[in-house]
Design a protein around this motif. Structure first.
Motif, mmCIF file in Angstrom:
data_model
loop_
_atom_site.group_PDB
_atom_site.id
_atom_site.type_symbol
_atom_site.label_atom_id
_atom_site.label_comp_id
_atom_site.label_asym_id
_atom_site.label_seq_id
_atom_site.Cartn_x
_atom_site.Cartn_y
_atom_site.Cartn_z
ATOM 1 N N UNK A 293 -6.147 4.624 8.325
ATOM 2 C CA UNK A 293 -4.674 4.066 8.419
ATOM 3 C C UNK A 293 -4.100 5.511 8.465
ATOM 4 N N UNK A 294 -2.936 5.549 9.154
ATOM 5 C CA UNK A 294 -2.188 6.618 9.336
ATOM 6 C C UNK A 294 -0.803 6.496 9.945
ATOM 7 N N UNK A 295 0.132 7.300 9.671
ATOM 8 C CA UNK A 295 1.643 7.083 10.014
ATOM 9 C C UNK A 295 2.208 5.917 9.781
ATOM 10 N N UNK A 296 2.669 5.361 10.605
ATOM 11 C CA UNK A 296 3.394 3.708 10.262
ATOM 12 C C UNK A 296 2.554 2.798 9.940
ATOM 13 N N UNK A 297 1.386 2.919 10.325
ATOM 14 C CA UNK A 297 0.356 1.858 10.022
ATOM 15 C C UNK A 297 0.134 2.160 8.787
ATOM 16 N N UNK A 298 0.002 3.124 8.086
ATOM 17 C CA UNK A 298 -0.388 3.474 6.802
ATOM 18 C C UNK A 298 0.837 2.876 5.840
ATOM 19 N N UNK A 299 2.055 3.302 6.253
ATOM 20 C CA UNK A 299 3.116 2.972 5.650
ATOM 21 C C UNK A 299 3.390 1.347 5.655
ATOM 22 N N UNK A 300 3.403 0.655 6.605
ATOM 23 C CA UNK A 300 3.130 -0.762 6.442
ATOM 24 C C UNK A 300 2.465 -1.228 5.572
ATOM 25 N N UNK A 301 1.403 -1.012 5.586
ATOM 26 C CA UNK A 301 -0.020 -1.489 4.847
ATOM 27 C C UNK A 301 0.522 -1.179 3.194
ATOM 28 N N UNK A 302 0.663 0.152 3.150
ATOM 29 C CA UNK A 302 1.041 0.609 1.664
ATOM 30 C C UNK A 302 2.323 -0.118 1.066
ATOM 31 N N UNK A 303 3.246 -0.462 2.091
ATOM 32 C CA UNK A 303 4.680 -1.070 1.499
ATOM 33 C C UNK A 303 4.369 -2.410 0.886
ATOM 34 N N UNK A 304 3.403 -3.378 1.337
ATOM 35 C CA UNK A 304 3.209 -4.505 0.615
ATOM 36 C C UNK A 304 2.481 -4.214 -0.783
ATOM 37 N N UNK B 61 -8.130 -6.772 12.277
ATOM 38 C CA UNK B 61 -8.312 -7.102 13.802
ATOM 39 C C UNK B 61 -7.401 -8.177 14.575
ATOM 40 N N UNK B 62 -6.456 -8.900 13.719
ATOM 41 C CA UNK B 62 -5.516 -9.680 14.520
ATOM 42 C C UNK B 62 -4.036 -9.559 14.159
ATOM 43 N N UNK B 63 -3.905 -8.308 13.326
ATOM 44 C CA UNK B 63 -2.333 -7.942 12.949
ATOM 45 C C UNK B 63 -2.647 -7.398 11.659
ATOM 46 N N UNK B 64 -1.589 -7.065 11.034
ATOM 47 C CA UNK B 64 -1.333 -6.287 9.908
ATOM 48 C C UNK B 64 -2.303 -6.801 8.843
ATOM 49 N N UNK B 65 -3.036 -5.726 8.291
ATOM 50 C CA UNK B 65 -4.005 -6.278 7.049
ATOM 51 C C UNK B 65 -3.436 -7.063 5.933
ATOM 52 N N UNK B 66 -4.020 -8.069 5.271
ATOM 53 C CA UNK B 66 -3.601 -8.694 4.065
ATOM 54 C C UNK B 66 -4.259 -8.413 3.030
ATOM 55 N N UNK B 67 -3.641 -8.372 1.927
ATOM 56 C CA UNK B 67 -4.469 -7.894 0.577
ATOM 57 C C UNK B 67 -4.827 -9.236 0.195
ATOM 58 N N UNK B 68 -6.175 -9.346 -0.290
ATOM 59 C CA UNK B 68 -6.771 -10.431 -1.023
ATOM 60 C C UNK B 68 -7.241 -10.076 -2.359
#
Length: 528
Positions: free
Chosen positions: A105-116, A183-190
């Protein structure tokens, strides 16, 4: 030193068993066999159980001094290095919640994931500094800590005096939040409790038959459940030594296994296919492997096992569900992903959640029969949690069949299955047909908009090194082996397939690209 063999578990452990937490099993191992080699990081260092316990305690003291306590989240963007493991287990000892992030993960993808998961600190390393550029504003962590010298980050080093674990941490407390593959969108946290994680590790032992005489090798990323919970934690539970390589190297894989004396290993995603496409060498059979978990298995399992000299096994598992299905150690059932694992009930249902019979295609649903054996839902996402937990069963979205003897067979992802001419098409079955062609190294089948609101079968293929693939000839090759409606209309010859860090194909990306320039169109396939 005498190695103590531990029995393969045949039932879920009781939650009140002593120390049934991630840090608790490490403490128990260090007390019982302090000098036993526990884990070795290739190119870095190794730990005995006592040394690992001390390093984890030191890191816990450092985290506590920086304000981390019970229930706090700590995000980890760290590769396969010792500090990942010591920080992960240190969070456990404090009652904190580790959140391992995909290092790709890098850039915006990392930012969107971490924001959760904010507010929380981020632990990272200097090599991943280029990934952090977008972590500003509402995506900024509360603190940036590094396990090495990263400019602008506070150095995270274990304290000299280890901390004692919090006394009231329970097996049902959340220990970690693991991310879906995305693989189908933003990763979700389980959310995984200590009991969920240790049940997964126990089930891995039920499948692999780990003992104290084993050397478990993994080159998969530690942020993923496979390396973390089918290798590292089972090693602590069984007394096996674990060897962690920095990454998968297709040209060095077999020699790495031989060098460390590995007896068991896991392969995921494209690993099996990539190894198969290499020219044979003496190194690929100069190992001590007694068993390998290969997900997915190549189309010709017998030839794969014969060439590489290792029996294989498989399971059904995911970040969302744990491991509800597996092949019990010592048993074989070609083509099957196994039977219900201890602590789980499974079934197959139709679109109305009605059970289907043997041989019929159905969606896999599962639920734990042992307390906290299953995952705890999605972090900050109650709507999706409720959606997948319809009628008190977790709906996986995966399509399987069951035979008369209770063995399950994976068919396809529900989202990857196609509807053509009123018929269901399994992308996996079409991929297997394509991979039988001698010039095809990799294949991914997906749907594109077709006639009458249905799908058109499309396939992206990668040729073997030094080979070329003629789309018309390839379609003619697979036509005799497939129903007419499953024969690919579109064929896209590519240099590589887009993949996640765990080597899963990003089919959503292939679908989003649509009809690429140069994609071959053979026209609709007609009934002969």
């Amino acid at each position: 030193m005498t190695r103590v063999a531990r029995p393969v578990p045949t039932r879920p452990r009781r939650l009140r068993d002593s120390g049934w937490t991630l840090h608790g099993i490490l403490a128990a191992a260090a007390a019982a066999e302090p000098d036993r080699p526990a884990v070795e990081f290739t190119g870095a260092r190794g730990f005995t159980t006592a040394e690992l316990h001390e390093a984890v305690g030191g890191m816990a003291a450092t985290l506590r001094a920086r304000g981390i306590g019970r229930g706090d989240r700590v995000a980890l963007l760290v590769g396969n290095r010792p500090e990942f493991l010591t920080t992960f287990l240190a969070c456990s000892a404090l009652g904190a919640v580790a959140v391992p992030l995909n290092t790709a993960l890098r850039g915006r993808a990392l930012a969107e994931t971490l924001r959760q998961f904010l507010p929380c600190p981020l632990v990272t390393e200097a090599a991943l500094a280029p990934n952090l550029t977008a972590l500003t504003g509402d995506a900024a962590p509360t603190a940036l800590w590094s396990v090495d010298a990263l400019p602008g980050a506070h150095r995270l080093e274990p304290a000299a005096e280890p901390v004692m674990p919090a006394p009231d941490i329970q097996p049902w407390d959340v220990a970690t939040i693991l991310l879906t593959s995305g693989t189908t969108g933003l990763s979700k946290g389980v959310m995984w409790s200590h009991a969920t994680a240790l049940t997964f590790a126990d089930t891995s032992t039920w499948v692999m038959g780990y003992t104290a005489d084993d050397v478990i090798h993994t080159c998969l990323p530690l942020f993923h459940i496979n390396a973390l919970l089918t290798a590292l934690v089972p090693g602590l539970l069984t007394g096996a030594k674990v060897v962690v390589a920095p990454r998968f190297g297709v040209r060095t894989f077999w020699s790495d296994l031989a060098d460390c004396g590995a007896t068991v290993t896991n392969m995921m995603g494209a690993m099996g296919a990539l190894l198969w496409r290499q020219e044979p060498t003496p190194a690929e059979t100069a190992h001590r492997l007694r068993l390998a978990m290969v997900l997915p298995l190549p189309a010709d399992r017998h030839e794969f096992e014969r060439r590489f000299g290792v029996p294989t096994t498989e399971v059904y598992g995911s970040t969302d569900t744990g491991m509800p299905i597996g092949i019990p150690f010592g048993e074989r059932r070609p083509g099957s992903c196994g039977k219900p694992a201890p602590g789980f009930a499974v079934d197959l249902v139709d679109a109305d959640d009605e059970p289907v019979g043997p041989g019929e295609l159905g969606e896999l649903v599962t639920r734990p029969t042992a307390a906290f054996a299953g995952t705890l839902g999605y972090w900050r996402n109650p709507e999706h949690t409720a959606q997948v937990l319809r009628n008190q069963w977790f709906h996986t979205g995966d399509l399987l069949r069951r035979d008369d003897e209770g063995w399950y067979y994976y068919v396809d992802r529900g989202k990857d299955a196609l509807r053509v001419s009123g018929e269901n098409v399994s992308s996996v079955e079409v991929e297997r047909a394509l991979l039988r062609h001698p010039d095809v190294a990799e294949a991914a089948v997906f749907g594109l908009p077709g006639e009458f609101g249905e799908d058109a079968v499309a396939a992206a293929v990668v040729p073997r090194p030094g080979r070329t693939v003629d789309p018309a000839q390839l379609r003619a090759f697979v036509t005799p082996d497939l129903p007419y409606f499953a024969v690919p209309r579109y064929l896209d010859v590519r240099e590589f397939l887009p993949r996640t860090a765990t080597e899963k194909v990003r089919k959503a990306e292939l679908r989003a690209e649509g009809l690429r320039p140069g994609m071959w169109d053979g026209g609709p396939s007609r009934r002969s």
